[in-house]
Design an enzyme around this catalytic site. Structure first.
Site, PDB file in Angstrom:
ATOM      1  N   ASP A 135     -12.729 -83.356  62.343  1.00  0.00           N
ATOM      2  CA  ASP A 135     -13.054 -84.263  63.429  1.00  0.00           C
ATOM      3  C   ASP A 135     -11.906 -85.273  63.535  1.00  0.00           C
ATOM      4  O   ASP A 135     -11.033 -85.344  62.670  1.00  0.00           O
ATOM      5  CB  ASP A 135     -14.411 -84.947  63.244  1.00  0.00           C
ATOM      6  CG  ASP A 135     -14.966 -85.403  64.600  1.00  0.00           C
ATOM      7  OD1 ASP A 135     -14.196 -85.424  65.589  1.00  0.00           O
ATOM      8  OD2 ASP A 135     -16.156 -85.749  64.687  1.00  0.00           O
TER       9      ASP A 135
HETATM   10  C1  BGC Z   1     -15.982 -86.733  68.010  1.00  0.00           C
HETATM   11  C2  BGC Z   1     -15.937 -85.262  68.314  1.00  0.00           C
HETATM   12  C3  BGC Z   1     -14.976 -84.996  69.440  1.00  0.00           C
HETATM   13  C4  BGC Z   1     -13.619 -85.503  69.021  1.00  0.00           C
HETATM   14  C5  BGC Z   1     -12.552 -85.247  70.044  1.00  0.00           C
HETATM   15  C6  BGC Z   1     -14.596 -87.286  67.771  1.00  0.00           C
HETATM   16  O1  BGC Z   1     -14.609 -88.658  67.680  1.00  0.00           O
HETATM   17  O2  BGC Z   1     -16.801 -86.958  66.881  1.00  0.00           O
HETATM   18  O3  BGC Z   1     -17.221 -84.814  68.634  1.00  0.00           O
HETATM   19  O4  BGC Z   1     -14.950 -83.655  69.753  1.00  0.00           O
HETATM   20  O5  BGC Z   1     -13.702 -86.899  68.797  1.00  0.00           O
HETATM   21  O6  BGC Z   1     -12.730 -85.988  71.172  1.00  0.00           O
END
Ligand code: BGC
Length: 740
Positions: A280
């Site tokens: 993530d």
């Molecule tokens: C979120 C993800 C997301 C990623 C990219 C993160 O902060 O938890 O779900 O896909 O950012 O935007």
């Protein structure tokens, strides 16, 4: 004929194998040519600057790094033009390995659909697959290869803002939806011009953050993990999901990003997942703040060893992996394996044949103006609406109503209807979004007069707008009041400790009630809210969540009976925050509080145990009668299937859809079992007066659970079978026995 079929099967298998082998061979050949630095480049993902979805920390010359083959993927680059520009840079690199473009296409691209949680309320798997299909079609036509969806985190805590992004509290429903969404995003196969790779996230147990606070720790038993939180992820693997994303939280002390048990043992081992895992946003680097790694180097080592293949926005692999390999702390084979997983997907997408195949102005323009998409968005939105109360049958409204007052802070704005996680398409204006006001205007004839007053803001403490609202209400035959939480009060990093209706909105309802006019309350939110006074005193309540670009039309369709509401809550609505976590399928206790008996019982002395609105609940303009329950047997063995049939009749005046829900309870187990668990459901449409017989099959899998040593097995004994219209409205009961 048989022989012919067998030959055909053999040929397709061989052909399939040959093709697979070709991709694997191509990957191997390419890998041979790559330097260690180029390999590590493939594992590196940076954000572009078309939108921001996390804390920006990396200050790199991205254009230059792409040309040097140091970046394998970009996120947040939006549209055919920008993706093409970046891809052109990648084509200047030594090996010309194309970039992958990822984006959070969560509930639509340009055409937005209801929030995923709202859509889950439709219990309509085809509708959810269709909305993902359309989102993929629009995104893929705009240069996107990969969506960071579906989020399949189970959550039993409405304080957690990300409940809006999932399918609610139930593992069975969540697993079915997870499967449908992956199929929708990925379509027939990767490489098709209207398919994007899906990404099951956040692996794992992110929805169980302590206190409902985003990014917080998770502490749970292995059995809870396997039984409740992992099955929707497994369903995405079964659906052929291309990628996984790990999660920010730790699980029992080990951050998910460095969790070998989760990523290697379960996902890539037991489940044989062949795709790749992306971290993530910054989750590798954040292991320093977790106090789990002392610096970026240690974080890179732990993450890659644990099976995190791609580093989103930490720059930990890019900065440290080469040194770690040179110091023999990370075997080269681990890096190679991660690179291969990523390259394989690039080949499957066809990017080596044509790196620009998804960047086409014509296709983008066509896909983003497809009237079929708008039509589907309206239908799915109508299906997602949940009718909570209609005591005086104020709904459906007549199109002949002379004067309607539409009041509230949600009535006129357009963009709010997207809800959280809508893509910021900067060069597209918002005129196509149908506001709630416009939806009503589109619905009623010229003879109906529409009046408007805002009443108050969402978070206001100021009541000065009440006067105008009351004046307007007094002139109307019917009042529709649209209130709720702001669209960005749910979503990532949007946990709330207080989930009551914000501001003075409930005071506005009280004032309007005094006018004596019939009032329809619309509640817009990304989570279950608490609104006890309204629930107890107002006869007509519609939960609209956030419904997307066709919100206004869909709401009007339901209010005027052009669509008979059929949504059912995918989460329990608590009476107070003190009941959280709240979910229908809790374990049996030794002192259950039956009929709210509180004397030395597992109960609150100041509240009932039950939720305000239960899981599976939702009304229709018609009524349904359940009857004629038949079981094919009363005793079955584990290799047999029990057939259960029942008859459902539409006993009201309108055609309508019902979600018939089948729950089971294993009465005695070697570990304590839940009081009931959803094991099947069917959504069916019946004309007024029509009856249908439905059949459900109960096989051994539906009777199995994780025992003390985590074996997934059934145990002989008695089961309760319950069929109903919600988890708290069981209409048919029976029992059967599983025999050894
Ligand atoms: C979120 C993800 C997301 C990623 C990219 C993160 O902060 O938890 O779900 O896909 O950012 O935007």
């Amino acid at each position: 004929m048989r022989n012919l079929l067998a030959a055909l099967f053999l040929t397709t298998t061989i052909l399939g194998y040959a093709q697979q082998k070709t991709i694997d061979q191509k990957v191997d050949e390419l890998l041979q040519k790559m330097t260690l630095e180029e390999k590590i480049g493939q594992l590196n993902q940076y954000t572009g600057d078309n939108t921001v979805t996390g804390p920006l920390t990396i200050n790199a010359n991205k254009q230059q790094e792409i040309k040097e083959g140091k970046i394998g993927s970009m996120l947040n680059v939006i549209g055919w033009k920008y993706t093409r520009q970046y891809q052109e840079l990648a084509m200047q690199s030594r090996l010309k390995i194309p970039l992958l473009f990822g984006l959070d296409v969560i509930h639509g691209y340009k055409t937005t659909f209801p929030l995923p949680l709202a859509e889950a309320a439709s219990w309509d798997l085809n509708a959810m697959e269709l909305s993902a299909r359309i989102a993929a079609t629009e995104a893929a036509a705009s240069g996107i290869h990969w969506t960071f969806a579906p989020m399949v985190d189970i959550s039993r805590d409405p304080r957690w803002g990300r409940v809006m992004e999932g399918a609610g509290e139930d593992t069975y429903l969540g697993s079915r939806i997870a499967y449908a969404r992956v199929k929708g995003f990925q379509g027939n196969k990767l490489g098709d011009l209207n398919s994007v790779m899906a990404c099951a996230k956040h692996f794992a147990a992110y929805g169980a953050a302590v206190g409902g606070r985003d990014y917080n720790s998770v502490d749970m038993s292995d059995r809870m993990l396997w039984e409740t939180y992992l099955p929707p992820f497994k369903a995405t693997v079964d659906a052929g999901v291309a990628t996984f994303m790990n999660s920010f939280n730790d699980i029992n002390g080990i951050p998910a990003t460095a969790n070998k048990y989760i990523q290697r043992d379960i996902l890539k081992g037991k489940w044989n997942f062949q795709g790749f895992v992306v971290s993530d946003w910054g989750s590798i680097g954040e292991m320093i703040a977790h106090g789990y790694c002392k610096d970026g180097k240690e974080a890179a080592e732990k993450a890659v060893l644990a099976g995190s293949d791609m580093d989103m926005e930490s720059n930990a692999y890019r900065n440290h992996l080469a040194q770690l390999v040179n110091e023999n702390k990370v075997p080269l084979s681990i890096v190679d394996e991660a690179v291969k997983r990523i390259l394989r997907k690039k080949f499957e997408l066809g990017l080596f044949d044509d790196p620009y195949k998804f960047c086409s102005k014509e296709r983008q323009d066509k896909a983003l103006s497809n009237p079929e998409h708008t039509k589907a968005a309206r239908e799915v939105a109508a299906k997602s609406i949940v009718l909570l109360k209609n005591e005086k049958n104020i709904l459906p409204l007549s199109k002949e109503t002379k004067t309607i007052a539409f009041i509230g802070p949600m009535v006129k704005p357009k963009r709010i209807n997207h809800g959280f996680w809508a893509i910021d398409l900067k060069d597209i204006d918002s005129t196509y979004i149908v506001s709630q006001w416009e939806g009503l205007q589109n619905k009623v004839g010229k003879k109906t007069k529409l009046l408007y007053a805002k009443g108050c803001g969402i978070l206001d403490t100021d009541k000065s707008g009440f006067k105008e609202a009351i004046e307007v209400a007094n002139q109307a035959d019917v009042v529709i009041l649209s209130i709720g939480e702001r669209f960005d009060m749910s979503g990532e990093a949007k946990s709330r400790s207080n989930i009551h209706l914000p501001g003075v909105q409930e005071d506005l309802i009280k004032e309007l009630q005094k006018t004596g006019k019939p009032i329809v309350i619309l509640i817009n939110a990304g989570r279950p809210l608490i609104f006890n006074w309204t629930a107890d005193n107002m006869p007509t309540i519609v939960y609209t969540w956030w419904l997307g670009s066709e919100a206004g039309n869909a709401i009007a369709d339901v209010l005027f009976g052009d669509y008979n509401p059929s949504g059912k809550l995918p989460m329990s609505f608590p009476r107070e925050e003190g009941q959280i976590p709240i979910y229908y399928n809790h374990f049996s206790t030794g002192r259950p509080s039956i009929n709210e008996d509180k004397v030395y019982k597992s109960a609150y002395i100041d509240l009932p145990n039950s939720p305000k609105f239960p899981f599976g609940y939702g009304l229709s303009y018609t009524t349904f009668k359940y009857g004629d329950l038949k079981l094919s047997k009363t005793k079955i063995s584990s290799n047999e299937t029990l057939e259960v049939s029942m008859t459902i009749t539409n006993t009201g005046k309108f055609a309508g859809e019902e979600v018939v829900q089948l729950y089971l309870q294993d009465k005695f187990g070697s570990v304590v079992r839940p009081i009931m668990e959803l094991k099947d459901f069917q959504k069916i449409k019946l004309e007024a007066g029509e009856s249908k017989t439905l059949t459900f099959s109960i096989d051994n899998e539906k009777l199995s659970f994780y025992n003390q040593v985590l074996e997934f097995k059934s145990e002989p004994g008695e089961f309760n079978l319950m069929i109903g219209s919600s988890s708290a409205d069981i209409r048919l009961n029976s029992t059967f026995e599983l025999i050894p």
